[in-house]
Structures are given as C-alpha cells and as structure tokens.
Design an enzyme around this catalytic site. Structure first.
Site, PDB file in Angstrom:
ATOM      1  N   HIS A 141      25.483  54.975  47.854  1.00  0.00           N
ATOM      2  CA  HIS A 141      26.605  55.899  47.593  1.00  0.00           C
ATOM      3  C   HIS A 141      26.410  57.210  48.358  1.00  0.00           C
ATOM      4  O   HIS A 141      27.365  57.781  48.878  1.00  0.00           O
ATOM      5  CB  HIS A 141      26.724  56.186  46.097  1.00  0.00           C
ATOM      6  CG  HIS A 141      27.124  54.982  45.292  1.00  0.00           C
ATOM      7  ND1 HIS A 141      28.168  54.160  45.649  1.00  0.00           N
ATOM      8  CD2 HIS A 141      26.622  54.452  44.147  1.00  0.00           C
ATOM      9  CE1 HIS A 141      28.300  53.192  44.761  1.00  0.00           C
ATOM     10  NE2 HIS A 141      27.363  53.339  43.839  1.00  0.00           N
ATOM     11  N   ASP A 174      34.312  50.540  50.257  1.00  0.00           N
ATOM     12  CA  ASP A 174      33.570  49.565  49.444  1.00  0.00           C
ATOM     13  C   ASP A 174      32.331  49.076  50.185  1.00  0.00           C
ATOM     14  O   ASP A 174      32.304  49.027  51.416  1.00  0.00           O
ATOM     15  CB  ASP A 174      34.507  48.394  49.110  1.00  0.00           C
ATOM     16  CG  ASP A 174      33.999  47.574  47.950  1.00  0.00           C
ATOM     17  OD1 ASP A 174      33.059  48.022  47.246  1.00  0.00           O
ATOM     18  OD2 ASP A 174      34.541  46.477  47.734  1.00  0.00           O
ATOM     19  N   LEU A 191      45.458  68.496  57.948  1.00  0.00           N
ATOM     20  CA  LEU A 191      45.236  67.164  57.384  1.00  0.00           C
ATOM     21  C   LEU A 191      45.161  67.313  55.870  1.00  0.00           C
ATOM     22  O   LEU A 191      44.450  68.181  55.362  1.00  0.00           O
ATOM     23  CB  LEU A 191      43.907  66.590  57.898  1.00  0.00           C
ATOM     24  CG  LEU A 191      43.417  65.305  57.214  1.00  0.00           C
ATOM     25  CD1 LEU A 191      44.283  64.117  57.617  1.00  0.00           C
ATOM     26  CD2 LEU A 191      41.962  65.011  57.571  1.00  0.00           C
ATOM     27  N   ARG A 250      30.535  50.642  34.882  1.00  0.00           N
ATOM     28  CA  ARG A 250      29.204  50.532  35.516  1.00  0.00           C
ATOM     29  C   ARG A 250      28.134  51.196  34.634  1.00  0.00           C
ATOM     30  O   ARG A 250      28.471  51.999  33.747  1.00  0.00           O
ATOM     31  CB  ARG A 250      29.240  51.181  36.900  1.00  0.00           C
ATOM     32  CG  ARG A 250      30.182  50.431  37.826  1.00  0.00           C
ATOM     33  CD  ARG A 250      30.059  50.872  39.248  1.00  0.00           C
ATOM     34  NE  ARG A 250      30.985  50.109  40.083  1.00  0.00           N
ATOM     35  CZ  ARG A 250      30.895  49.984  41.389  1.00  0.00           C
ATOM     36  NH1 ARG A 250      29.923  50.584  42.042  1.00  0.00           N
ATOM     37  NH2 ARG A 250      31.772  49.265  42.050  1.00  0.00           N
TER      38      ARG A 250
HETATM   39  C1  IPE Z   1      37.040  49.694  44.462  1.00  0.00           C
HETATM   40  O1  IPE Z   1      35.782  49.141  44.640  1.00  0.00           O
HETATM   41  C2  IPE Z   1      36.912  51.115  43.988  1.00  0.00           C
HETATM   42  C3  IPE Z   1      36.392  52.058  44.957  1.00  0.00           C
HETATM   43  C4  IPE Z   1      36.098  51.808  46.209  1.00  0.00           C
HETATM   44  C5  IPE Z   1      36.227  53.383  44.457  1.00  0.00           C
HETATM   45  P1  IPE Z   1      35.099  48.250  43.503  1.00  0.00           P
HETATM   46  O2  IPE Z   1      33.849  47.739  44.082  1.00  0.00           O
HETATM   47  O3  IPE Z   1      35.012  49.007  42.241  1.00  0.00           O
HETATM   48  O4  IPE Z   1      36.165  47.086  43.330  1.00  0.00           O
HETATM   49  P2  IPE Z   1      35.991  45.610  42.768  1.00  0.00           P
HETATM   50  O5  IPE Z   1      35.390  45.715  41.400  1.00  0.00           O
HETATM   51  O6  IPE Z   1      35.097  44.874  43.708  1.00  0.00           O
HETATM   52  O7  IPE Z   1      37.385  45.060  42.771  1.00  0.00           O
HETATM   53  C1  IPE Z   2      32.008  51.379  46.608  1.00  0.00           C
HETATM   54  O1  IPE Z   2      30.796  50.698  46.713  1.00  0.00           O
HETATM   55  C2  IPE Z   2      31.871  52.679  45.864  1.00  0.00           C
HETATM   56  C3  IPE Z   2      32.410  52.622  44.481  1.00  0.00           C
HETATM   57  C4  IPE Z   2      33.115  51.669  43.981  1.00  0.00           C
HETATM   58  C5  IPE Z   2      32.119  53.767  43.636  1.00  0.00           C
HETATM   59  P1  IPE Z   2      30.301  49.699  45.594  1.00  0.00           P
HETATM   60  O2  IPE Z   2      29.424  50.420  44.644  1.00  0.00           O
HETATM   61  O3  IPE Z   2      31.443  48.980  44.958  1.00  0.00           O
HETATM   62  O4  IPE Z   2      29.439  48.689  46.477  1.00  0.00           O
HETATM   63  P2  IPE Z   2      29.337  47.108  46.290  1.00  0.00           P
HETATM   64  O5  IPE Z   2      30.725  46.559  46.270  1.00  0.00           O
HETATM   65  O6  IPE Z   2      28.606  46.870  44.995  1.00  0.00           O
HETATM   66  O7  IPE Z   2      28.568  46.662  47.490  1.00  0.00           O
HETATM   67 MG    MG Z   3      32.418  47.278  45.392  1.00  0.00          MG
END
Ligand code: IPE
Ligand code: IPE
Ligand code: MG
Length: 241
Positions: free
Chosen positions: A38, A21, A132, A72
């Site tokens: 990303h 995240d 792995l 999203r």
């Molecule tokens: C969790 O992250 C999903 C992934 C890392 C793929 P999100 O950013 O989507 O989670 P929330 O919305 O903050 O809970």
């Molecule tokens: C995690 O990064 C990747 C996915 C959930 C796909 P985020 O896109 O959630 O990044 P933040 O939380 O907005 O910083």
């Molecule tokens: Mg996130």
C-alpha cells in the site's frame, strides 16, 4: 467535449478514474507485509498526476478505499488510514504548486479526527486550483453514493416526479465533475467493485495485469492512447461522413 489529444492528436478523456488494485499481491511477491504494498502504491501517484497535466486531462479520480474494505483486518485498515495521512502530509504542497484541486469522494464517518483534519486542510488549500481536479475516493461506495443523493433530494422536499437523472448526478459526491470517460483497473481484475457505478454507465474500460505499485506514467499513456482509438457510441450508431 475536447477532441484533440495533447500528445497523439486523438481524442483525450476529460475524466479518467483509476481502480488502484494489486498492492497486496505486489507485496506478497516480494515477501513483504501488505502495508508495504500500500505504501509503494502511493509513490507512483505523482507521476500519474504529472502525466494528466501534460496530456491536458482535467479530472483524475483514484479509488483508494471502498466501503467494503472495512471488512479487512483492523491492522490493515489502520495502516491504510495512516498511509493516506502520510500521503497528504508529503504531497499536498507540491500538488498545490502544480495547480491541483483536491477533492474527497465518500464519507468521513468512521475516520479519525486527525485524518479528517488533514483531508479538510488539503481540500481548503487547493480549493481555487483549476489545472487538474484530483478526487480521492476514500471510504467510497457507489451504491451509498446513490442512496445519499436520493435521500438528499427527498430531505429537500423534492416531489418524486421532479427527480431525474441530472438531479441525481448533481447530488452524487462527484457533483460538478463530468462522468468518467475511461476507467482503468490494474492487477488483471475486471470489475467495478462498487466504484462510480452510476457515473461509469457509459465509460470505456481499460484493464492491465500490471499491479498498481508497478503502474507508471508509460502505462497510463498507453491507456490514454488506446482510449483515443475507441469508438464511443452511447447507444447510437456512428455514421461514416
Ligand atoms: C477495489 O479493490 C477497491 C480499491 C481499489 C480501493 P478491492 O481489492 O477491494 O476489490 P475486490 O474485493 O477485489 O473486488
Ligand atoms: C488495492 O490493493 C488497495 C485497496 C483495495 C485498499 P489490494 O489491497 O486490494 O491488493 P490485492 O488485490 O490484495 O493484491
Ligand atoms: Mg484488491
């Protein structure tokens, strides 16, 4: 269960699951579009995989796209699909040479035929590797995973009183993998966000404020070291010897 860590002499997890995240915040801090975050968030995966192999951790699972991430903007969703395709194109051969067995957790429904083809190719190519197991949770949701497992059992004609925890575990998308011993989440958030909610019932948790693209092998090793000092009780009490 293995008890000796390769580097520290402490207990080593058999299965580490990571909620990657903070890509969006990483990009925002640099004035970049979210997709740049990303994309940067795929660059460190190789070093985490290598660390797992060096530490003799047999299973690593990465949360890359949740069923909730469909909410999203479509440009971001499409970008995430493209980035997964690029990751497979770029990394599959070297993962294969490292003895990595790739698995996909989640559903391929709603994913383009082109990307499905890449995913299947990578899984087929690495099928016999056993150093792995790297599972990528993509279009994955823990609740859906449980619903699908129960539906599968009912469709097989399983009587209600024959359904137990072992059967449900075996029919989840993680069937055959041990439950995660350790769940790591980056970017300072403290929640599961529908990740492995059944399987992580007794996992240890480790959270760090480090944003995922900045998360390096040294942070991973720190989490593993910390895990080695945890006392796991599973509802019991640990008696002194
Ligand atoms: C969790 O992250 C999903 C992934 C890392 C793929 P999100 O950013 O989507 O989670 P929330 O919305 O903050 O809970
Ligand atoms: C995690 O990064 C990747 C996915 C959930 C796909 P985020 O896109 O959630 O990044 P933040 O939380 O907005 O910083
Ligand atoms: Mg996130």
């Amino acid at each position: 269960m293995r008890t000796q860590g390769a580097s520290s002499g402490q207990r080593t997890p058999e299965h580490v699951a990571v909620i990657m995240d903070g890509n969006g915040r990483w990009a925002r801090q640099r004035g970049l579009p979210r997709l740049a975050g990303h994309r940067a968030g795929t660059e460190n995966i190789r070093s985490i995989v290598t660390a797992c192999i060096e530490l003799a951790i047999p299973c690593l699972t990465l949360y890359a796209f949740s069923t909730e991430n469909w909410s999203r903007p479509s440009v971001e969703i499409q970008g995430l699909m493209d980035i997964l395709g690029e990751f497979i194109d770029r990394e599959t051969q070297s993962l294969h040479e490292q003895g990595v067995h790739l698995r996909h957790l989640g559903s391929l429904e709603g994913i383009s035929e082109n990307l499905c083809h890449k995913v299947r190719y990578a899984i087929d190519l690495t099928h016999h590797n056993d150093r792995l197991t790297l599972s990528i949770a993509f279009n994955y949701g823990g609740r859906t995973d449980i619903v699908n497992a129960v539906r599968k059992l009912i469709a097989q004609g399983m009587p209600a009183d024959a359904i137990d925890e072992q059967l449900i575990s075996a029919n989840l998308s993680t069937g055959g993998l041990p439950d995660p011993d350790l769940v790591i989440r980056t970017s300072g958030e403290w929640r599961l966000s529908n990740f492995l909610i059944w399987q992580a019932a007794y996992s240890e948790y480790w959270a760090t404020p480090v944003l995922w693209p900045d998360f390096k092998a040294e942070h991973f090793r720190q989490a593993i070291d910390d895990y080695g000092r945890r006392e796991r009780r599973f509802g019991g009490i640990n008696q002194p010897n």
